[in-house]
Design an enzyme around this catalytic site. Structure first.
Site, PDB file in Angstrom:
ATOM      1  N   ASP A   1       0.816  -1.218   0.000  1.00 33.99           N
ATOM      2  CA  ASP A   1       0.000   0.000   0.000  1.00 33.99           C
ATOM      3  C   ASP A   1       0.849   1.267   0.000  1.00 33.99           C
ATOM      4  O   ASP A   1       0.420   2.308   0.506  1.00 33.99           O
ATOM      5  CB  ASP A   1      -0.960   0.041   1.202  1.00 33.99           C
TER       6      ASP A   1
ATOM      7  N   LYS B   1       2.397   2.210  -5.153  1.00 32.70           N
ATOM      8  CA  LYS B   1       3.130   1.753  -6.347  1.00 32.70           C
ATOM      9  C   LYS B   1       2.384   2.137  -7.624  1.00 32.70           C
ATOM     10  O   LYS B   1       2.992   2.508  -8.612  1.00 32.70           O
ATOM     11  CB  LYS B   1       3.294   0.232  -6.310  1.00 32.70           C
TER      12      LYS B   1
ATOM     13  N   GLY C   1      -4.181  -4.181  -4.751  1.00 29.24           N
ATOM     14  CA  GLY C   1      -5.141  -3.193  -5.249  1.00 29.24           C
ATOM     15  C   GLY C   1      -4.385  -1.917  -5.548  1.00 29.24           C
ATOM     16  O   GLY C   1      -4.150  -1.116  -4.666  1.00 29.24           O
ATOM     17  N   HIS C   2      -3.945  -1.788  -6.803  1.00 29.18           N
ATOM     18  CA  HIS C   2      -3.154  -0.611  -7.172  1.00 29.18           C
ATOM     19  C   HIS C   2      -4.079   0.469  -7.720  1.00 29.18           C
ATOM     20  O   HIS C   2      -4.659   0.316  -8.790  1.00 29.18           O
ATOM     21  CB  HIS C   2      -2.084  -0.987  -8.198  1.00 29.18           C
TER      22      HIS C   2
ATOM     23  N   GLN D   1       2.253  -6.064  -2.862  1.00 28.09           N
ATOM     24  CA  GLN D   1       2.483  -6.171  -1.403  1.00 28.09           C
ATOM     25  C   GLN D   1       3.811  -5.491  -1.037  1.00 28.09           C
ATOM     26  O   GLN D   1       4.181  -4.536  -1.693  1.00 28.09           O
ATOM     27  CB  GLN D   1       2.439  -7.625  -0.934  1.00 28.09           C
TER      28      GLN D   1
HETATM   29  P1  IMP Z   1      -3.203 -12.697   1.549  1.00 27.54           P
HETATM   30  O1  IMP Z   1      -2.140 -12.200   0.630  1.00 27.54           O
HETATM   31  O2  IMP Z   1      -4.598 -12.396   1.101  1.00 27.54           O
HETATM   32  O3  IMP Z   1      -2.989 -14.141   1.880  1.00 27.54           O
HETATM   33  O4  IMP Z   1      -3.038 -11.909   2.942  1.00 27.54           O
HETATM   34  C1  IMP Z   1      -1.916 -12.090   3.780  1.00 27.54           C
HETATM   35  C2  IMP Z   1      -1.555 -10.789   4.491  1.00 27.54           C
HETATM   36  O5  IMP Z   1      -1.030  -9.875   3.540  1.00 27.54           O
HETATM   37  C3  IMP Z   1      -2.715 -10.076   5.154  1.00 27.54           C
HETATM   38  O6  IMP Z   1      -2.238  -9.418   6.324  1.00 27.54           O
HETATM   39  C4  IMP Z   1      -3.139  -9.042   4.137  1.00 27.54           C
HETATM   40  O7  IMP Z   1      -3.776  -7.939   4.712  1.00 27.54           O
HETATM   41  C5  IMP Z   1      -1.784  -8.669   3.552  1.00 27.54           C
HETATM   42  N1  IMP Z   1      -1.873  -8.192   2.169  1.00 27.54           N
HETATM   43  C6  IMP Z   1      -2.069  -8.928   1.060  1.00 27.54           C
HETATM   44  N2  IMP Z   1      -2.052  -8.146  -0.039  1.00 27.54           N
HETATM   45  C7  IMP Z   1      -1.833  -6.899   0.377  1.00 27.54           C
HETATM   46  C8  IMP Z   1      -1.671  -5.649  -0.301  1.00 27.54           C
HETATM   47  O8  IMP Z   1      -1.717  -5.537  -1.538  1.00 27.54           O
HETATM   48  N3  IMP Z   1      -1.445  -4.563   0.497  1.00 27.54           N
HETATM   49  C9  IMP Z   1      -1.332  -4.668   1.845  1.00 27.54           C
HETATM   50  N4  IMP Z   1      -1.466  -5.802   2.512  1.00 27.54           N
HETATM   51  C10 IMP Z   1      -1.712  -6.920   1.797  1.00 27.54           C
END
Ligand code: IMP
Length: 422
Positions: free
Chosen positions: A16, A19, A43-44, A225
């Site tokens: 977040d 990017k 979510g970009h 991420q």
């Molecule tokens: P997952 O990727 O859905 O398995 O989530 C695993 C962890 O990564 C959780 O704490 C999510 O909130 C975090 N997470 C996954 N994708 C993002 C992102 O794009 N931005 C911020 N946190 C993320």
């Protein structure tokens, strides 16, 4: 930007970082934009032509007509969500089908993967990861277990493979006591998504990239991420399930380490985290609330409140080392416009121990801060570094000194124009 090189743009904290905005600024400089890890958990957010788009699986280079975009082998893709996302872009007038190439080696997220994501989280109780619920973990688990379905399978006896995998998932769900679901509607949409995906070039993107690099083309690898959510180097087990670090560019696109050029590490002037897990700089007071409100820190995918805190230099230094960051990009500096004092975490402490290195287990560590004066000036109208207040210049110099890495871009607002290159 180097010809015949892959530059990486990586979130280096908890994701977040913004990017999407920077890829959008960078895209005109590259021939190809590629995603190498993650899937619709990302979510970009990009504001383009006055319209806001949230890209989940599709690279941000899609708005630039002349560019090729690649979803690499390291990604996982949900056909139904992909179709939704792509159709929205097509309706807005962007041509995708000739410009978006999807790796045949990327793995498919099934509707039952999403159920498994929920079931595993429910089984974990208070230790849940707080995932985005998009089926990311179960899909990467199947990949590692060598039972996954790949995009290339779409082209070859797909239904049989799908049925087998679904049956296996249903057995696991049954064993977990996770029953009473009805995915018929979701499954119909998902199958439509499969048909829709057939209209795209489903290719060997690593070979395409290899050829392009040989021809001297430039590639931007768009991270998802952040480093602290990396499966190996993040705050395990509170992480995502892919390698979000620079090494993931090589494995997730099939490019050699020697082809990596610049590594841009993107971070916010403060910290946020979504989901569970250790976060030593977290502010559970009105300062944290003020950062959240000013920075609109609510999840782009799930809408959840993001946890907020001051900048964490322990995490930043660690991420710079792991990724080989050559340039830093500081986002959302303007969110700190209205603070008399700004704190920066320089070390962690626990049980009388003080460290400036990322501990194996970040649980239970407290942040040790240094305090700097705030600039209390509106940055959003500034167009050049010469206009920066002294306190911001000092803040930048403090970070550069502590990390040994130059900050070459400072973002002072959401608009493309509010991006100051130094
Ligand atoms: P997952 O990727 O859905 O398995 O989530 C695993 C962890 O990564 C959780 O704490 C999510 O909130 C975090 N997470 C996954 N994708 C993002 C992102 O794009 N931005 C911020 N946190 C993320």
């Amino acid at each position: 930007m180097g010809k015949g090189k892959v530059d990486a743009l990586l979130g280096i904290v908890f994701g977040d970082e913004g990017k999407g905005k920077i890829v959008d600024v960078f895209t005109p400089r590259y021939d190809i934009v590629a995603r190498f890890a993650g899937g619709p958990n990302a979510g970009h957010t990009i504001i383009f032509g006055g319209k806001k788009f949230v890209l989940r699986s599709i690279p941000s280079g899609i708005f630039d007509e002349g560019k090729t975009n690649i979803i690499g082998n390291g990604c996982v893709i949900a056909p139904d969500l992909f179709m939704q996302e792509a159709k929205e872009l097509e309706q807005a007038g962007y041509d995708l089908k000739s410009r978006l190439h999807i790796s045949r080696r990327a793995h498919l997220i099934l509707p039952t993967h999403r159920l498994l994501d929920r079931a595993y989280e429910a089984a974990k109780g208070k230790d849940k990861v707080g995932t985005t619920g998009k089926g990311i973990g179960p899909t990467y688990s199947d990949k590692a277990s060598r039972t996954g379905l790949r995009v290339g399978d779409i082209l070859n006896n797909f239904q049989g493979k799908y049925n087998m995998m679904k049956a296996r998932h249903e057995q696991i769900l049954h064993d977990l006591g996770f029953t009473g679901y009805d995915i018929r509607q979701e499954e119909r949409l998902w199958m439509q998504g499969i048909e829709y995906m057939r209209q795209f070039p489903l290719t060997d993107t690593e070979i395409e990239l290899g050829k392009a690099l040989k021809e001297g083309k430039s590639v931007l690898a768009e991270g998802a991420q952040g480093t602290m959510l990396d499966i190996d180097h993040g705050t395990y087990p509170f992480v995502s399930s892919s390698n979000t670090v620079c090494g993931g560019v090589c494995t997730g696109l099939g490019v050699a380490p020697s082809s990596i050029g610049e590594v841009y590490g993107i971070f916010k002037a403060y910290s946020t985290r979504v989901g569970s897990g250790p976060f030593p700089v977290e502010l559970l007071d009105e300062t944290g609330d003020k950062i959240r409100e000013t920075g609109h820190e609510y999840g782009a995918v799930t809408g959840r409140n993001r946890r907020c805190g001051w900048l964490d230099l322990v995490a930043l230094r660690y991420a710079i080392m792991i990724n080989g960051v050559t340039q830093l990009i500081m986002m959302k500096s303007d969110v700190l416009d209205d603070f008399a004092e700004i704190k920066v975490c320089t070390r962690y402490t626990k049980d009388g121990i003080v460290t400036d290195e990322m501990p194996y287990d970040t649980e239970g560590w407290n942040a040790v801060y240094e305090t700097l004066p705030g600039w209390q000036t509106d940055l959003t109208q500034m167009t050049g570094e010469s206009q920066f207040p002294k306190q911001l210049k000092d803040y930048i110099a403090f970070i550069e000194q502590a990390t040994g890495t130059p900050i070459t871009i400072v973002s002072v607002g959401p608009d493309r124009a509010q991006t100051i290159e130094r």
